[in-house]
Enzyme design. Structure first.
Site, PDB file in Angstrom:
ATOM      1  N   ASP A  56       3.528  -4.211  -5.592  1.00  8.15           N
ATOM      2  CA  ASP A  56       3.951  -5.760  -5.358  1.00  8.15           C
ATOM      3  C   ASP A  56       5.995  -5.633  -5.415  1.00  8.15           C
ATOM      4  O   ASP A  56       6.947  -5.696  -4.374  1.00  8.15           O
ATOM      5  CB  ASP A  56       3.733  -5.988  -6.597  1.00  8.15           C
ATOM      6  CG  ASP A  56       2.168  -7.181  -5.396  1.00  8.15           C
ATOM      7  OD1 ASP A  56       1.620  -6.803  -4.704  1.00  8.15           O
ATOM      8  OD2 ASP A  56       1.049  -7.937  -6.452  1.00  8.15           O
ATOM      9  N   GLU A  59       0.857  -1.287   0.068  1.00  9.68           N
ATOM     10  CA  GLU A  59      -0.084  -0.378   0.149  1.00  9.68           C
ATOM     11  C   GLU A  59       1.065   1.326   0.008  1.00  9.68           C
ATOM     12  O   GLU A  59       0.372   2.380  -0.458  1.00  9.68           O
ATOM     13  CB  GLU A  59      -0.953  -0.185   1.169  1.00  9.68           C
ATOM     14  CG  GLU A  59      -2.026  -0.997   1.039  1.00  9.68           C
ATOM     15  CD  GLU A  59      -3.021  -1.015   0.188  1.00  9.68           C
ATOM     16  OE1 GLU A  59      -3.727   0.451  -0.825  1.00  9.68           O
ATOM     17  OE2 GLU A  59      -3.293  -1.611  -0.552  1.00  9.68           O
TER      18      GLU A  59
END
Length: 424
Positions: free
Chosen positions: A366, A285
């Site tokens: 990611d 995040e």
């Protein structure tokens, strides 16, 4: 001969329904596959796969019914000129209540109140079935029927409080906007979005959920350390009681400038095996923040909103467009509704493009977490969330390309492994 706008809109709606039903059918076939994708064999347990498969297939069956009923109702409302009939009846109600129906604001508020009641009634059976049958059958629903209706009533009350001033402002802007109408509408919506993003977590979200500070301990220390290392201006770290309604899990962040906050669902903490998996999810995040994904998305939305209002200003005075939909007057709210229907083809293309961008952002976030040496933990965390949320394991490539804003787990794991090799 005037262009048949109404028939064209209904025709495209039906064509899109057929196309999306075809994609749904492809996805349904993928969900019926009795085996895991090869890359998930040994990663996802067979028990979880069977539960996921059953859950996904039941949701798919429900989706087919819901979409069929929706296209029937939407097409009938347009074809049988229900909108102009309802607009007239709402004017009659205003007169019956002792007000002047020539006042467009009062007429519009009465119309929207009726539309809201209608949508609540027609959607209620589907919401109840989804929550108390589908979600409950697979162990996700945690809310009582009382809590369900209490949330619904709170939502209606919020609309009753916030809706009238917003609608009134839009009508006044359109009536007096002149040549710069699109700019004024966009400016109003821009300010409104900033206000809502400010007050929602402080005033609105606590009406539905309880937010408590994450207790002192190793997890809090690790998250604060990660945020500090990235110079993320973390001011508050909350846990939200998502488990009161569902056992699905999530995490998100919000806030402006130097006042950022992170919220963890209590179900996320319960489901993850260790703190490292949770921190890896937060690292993902924070990757969105560090890579400016939120800012880019916000700018894109503002540009699209401005273009949309620009298009609306071009057609709002088209009497033939209103007449095609059965109106002999040109109310502001009706013009916005009709315009939304006429740009459906563009909206589908824009939605598809935004999904492409969103998936690219997910891969980048990611990769960011992987570069911070969270590859193994992120991998484990994503697998854990996939298992606990019973997310679909097998996905049709066409369906996921069109609908998914997040890449399927198989693709994300492969990208993480590839990025991990580079960092090694």
């Amino acid at each position: 001969m005037e262009f048949p706008f109404l028939e064209a809109v209904i025709g495209f709606m039906i064509l899109m329904y057929i196309f999306e039903t075809y994609l749904d059918t492809r996805q349904h076939s993928a969900l019926k596959l009795p085996t895991l994708p090869k890359t998930l064999e040994g990663v996802i347990s067979q028990e979880k796969f069977e539960k996921s498969r059953a859950y996904s297939l039941e949701k798919s069956h429900f989706h087919f019914v819901h979409e069929f009923v929706t296209i029937l109702m939407d097409s009938a409302i347009l074809f049988f000129r229900i909108l102009p009939w309802f607009w007239k009846k709402s004017g009659d109600f205003v007169i019956l209540a002792g007000f002047n129906a020539e006042n467009e604001i009062l007429h519009t508020l009465a119309f929207l109140a009726g539309v809201t009641i209608w949508s609540q009634i027609t959607d209620l059976p589907f919401s109840l079935y989804s929550t108390f049958v589908v979600e409950a059958r697979h162990g996700f629903n945690k809310q009582t029927i009382w809590l369900f209706f209490r949330d619904m009533l709170k939502g209606i009350c919020l609309m009753a409080i916030l809706g009238p001033p917003i609608v009134s402002a839009i009508i006044v802007i359109v009536q007096k906007g002149g040549a710069y109408l699109a700019i004024y509408l966009w400016g109003f919506m821009f300010v409104l979005s900033l206000v809502m993003m400010t007050i929602y977590p402080i005033l609105i979200a606590p009406l539905f959920n309880k937010f408590t500070p994450l207790p002192e301990g190793p997890l809090r220390e690790k998250i604060e350390k990660l945020a500090s290392s990235l110079k993320f201006p973390l001011k508050k770290l909350f846990v939200v009681d998502g488990s009161t309604r569902s056992s699905h899990s999530n995490a998100y962040m919000y806030g402006f400038f130097q006042n950022k906050r992170i919220v963890l669902y209590d179900t996320l903490i319960q489901q993850c095996k260790n703190d490292e998996e949770i921190v890896a999810v937060i690292a993902h995040e924070l990757g969105h923040w560090k890579l400016n994904h939120t800012m880019y998305s916000f700018i894109a939305v503002q540009i699209l909103t401005l273009l949309q209002f620009g298009g609306y200003t071009l057609v709002r005075n088209s009497s033939s467009l209103f007449q095609s939909f059965g109106f002999d007057t040109q109310p502001v709210i009706i013009g916005l509704i009709i315009f939304q229907h006429t740009i459906i083809p563009v909206q589908h293309l824009v939605s598809f493009a935004l999904n492409l961008v969103s998936r690219a952002f997910e891969f980048q976030a990611d990769a960011f977490a992987t570069e911070l040496d969270y590859a193994a933990s992120l991998r484990a965390g994503l697998v854990r969330l996939q298992e606990e949320n019973l997310s679909a394991m097998n996905t049709d490539p066409w369906y996921s390309a069109y609908h998914y804003s997040h890449p399927p787990l198989v693709e994300r794991l492969a990208a993480i492994d590839e990025e991990a090799k580079k960092t090694d």
